[in-house]
Write a protein that holds these residues in place. Sequence first.
Motif, mmCIF file in Angstrom:
data_model
loop_
_atom_site.group_PDB
_atom_site.id
_atom_site.type_symbol
_atom_site.label_atom_id
_atom_site.label_comp_id
_atom_site.label_asym_id
_atom_site.label_seq_id
_atom_site.Cartn_x
_atom_site.Cartn_y
_atom_site.Cartn_z
ATOM 1 N N ALA A 34 0.834 -1.208 0.000
ATOM 2 C CA ALA A 34 0.000 0.000 0.000
ATOM 3 C C ALA A 34 0.872 1.263 0.000
ATOM 4 O O ALA A 34 0.591 2.229 -0.719
ATOM 5 C CB ALA A 34 -0.926 0.002 1.202
ATOM 6 N N ILE A 35 1.935 1.245 0.779
ATOM 7 C CA ILE A 35 2.846 2.402 0.828
ATOM 8 C C ILE A 35 3.527 2.589 -0.519
ATOM 9 O O ILE A 35 3.655 3.713 -1.016
ATOM 10 C CB ILE A 35 3.879 2.227 1.962
ATOM 11 N N LYS A 36 3.956 1.495 -1.138
ATOM 12 C CA LYS A 36 4.603 1.565 -2.448
ATOM 13 C C LYS A 36 3.644 2.121 -3.500
ATOM 14 O O LYS A 36 4.019 2.967 -4.318
ATOM 15 C CB LYS A 36 5.091 0.178 -2.861
ATOM 16 N N GLY A 37 2.389 1.658 -3.480
ATOM 17 C CA GLY A 37 1.384 2.173 -4.409
ATOM 18 C C GLY A 37 1.126 3.659 -4.199
ATOM 19 O O GLY A 37 0.972 4.418 -5.158
ATOM 20 N N PHE A 38 1.092 4.078 -2.944
ATOM 21 C CA PHE A 38 0.884 5.495 -2.635
ATOM 22 C C PHE A 38 2.030 6.340 -3.170
ATOM 23 O O PHE A 38 1.817 7.388 -3.774
ATOM 24 C CB PHE A 38 0.739 5.679 -1.120
ATOM 25 N N LYS A 39 3.262 5.876 -2.962
ATOM 26 C CA LYS A 39 4.426 6.621 -3.462
ATOM 27 C C LYS A 39 4.395 6.727 -4.979
ATOM 28 O O LYS A 39 4.707 7.778 -5.546
ATOM 29 C CB LYS A 39 5.727 5.946 -3.014
ATOM 30 N N ASN A 40 4.034 5.652 -5.669
ATOM 31 C CA ASN A 40 3.951 5.682 -7.130
ATOM 32 C C ASN A 40 2.887 6.664 -7.598
ATOM 33 O O ASN A 40 3.082 7.385 -8.581
ATOM 34 C CB ASN A 40 3.667 4.287 -7.684
ATOM 35 N N GLU A 44 3.527 9.960 -9.957
ATOM 36 C CA GLU A 44 2.803 10.166 -11.219
ATOM 37 C C GLU A 44 2.098 11.515 -11.221
ATOM 38 O O GLU A 44 2.095 12.221 -12.233
ATOM 39 C CB GLU A 44 1.795 9.043 -11.440
ATOM 40 N N GLU A 45 1.519 11.897 -10.093
ATOM 41 C CA GLU A 45 0.825 13.180 -9.995
ATOM 42 C C GLU A 45 1.823 14.332 -10.125
ATOM 43 O O GLU A 45 1.551 15.328 -10.788
ATOM 44 C CB GLU A 45 0.076 13.276 -8.661
ATOM 45 N N ASP A 46 3.004 14.185 -9.514
ATOM 46 C CA ASP A 46 4.038 15.220 -9.640
ATOM 47 C C ASP A 46 4.492 15.360 -11.089
ATOM 48 O O ASP A 46 4.687 16.465 -11.591
ATOM 49 C CB ASP A 46 5.241 14.898 -8.752
ATOM 50 N N LYS A 47 4.663 14.233 -11.776
ATOM 51 C CA LYS A 47 5.070 14.280 -13.182
ATOM 52 C C LYS A 47 4.003 14.958 -14.027
ATOM 53 O O LYS A 47 4.305 15.741 -14.924
ATOM 54 C CB LYS A 47 5.331 12.865 -13.710
#
Length: 85
Positions: A34-40, A44-47
């Motif tokens: 879940a943490i890994k998915g949140f970071k991804n 993506e939102e920053d990009k």
Amino acid sequence: MGISIWQLLIILAIVLVLFGAKRLRNVGSDLGGAIKGFKNAVKEEDKKQDAEEQDKQLEKKEGDNVFDVAAEEKQPAENKDKDKV
């Protein structure tokens, strides 16, 4: 009055007895996923935001390429010599 290391170990032992090591391992891996998915998702939102900002800057720069120059009348060579004297 904080929690000492011995109190933390006792709490950990009780949790292991109640839930079992296998269940805790599953919870840990699920939490890690879940943490890994949140970071991804954040990356993506920053990009996406960076790409939108670059597009806005390019649009702004395209409008800046317009030249606004005032034309001046050339003086004949005779008048230039008189102006120097």
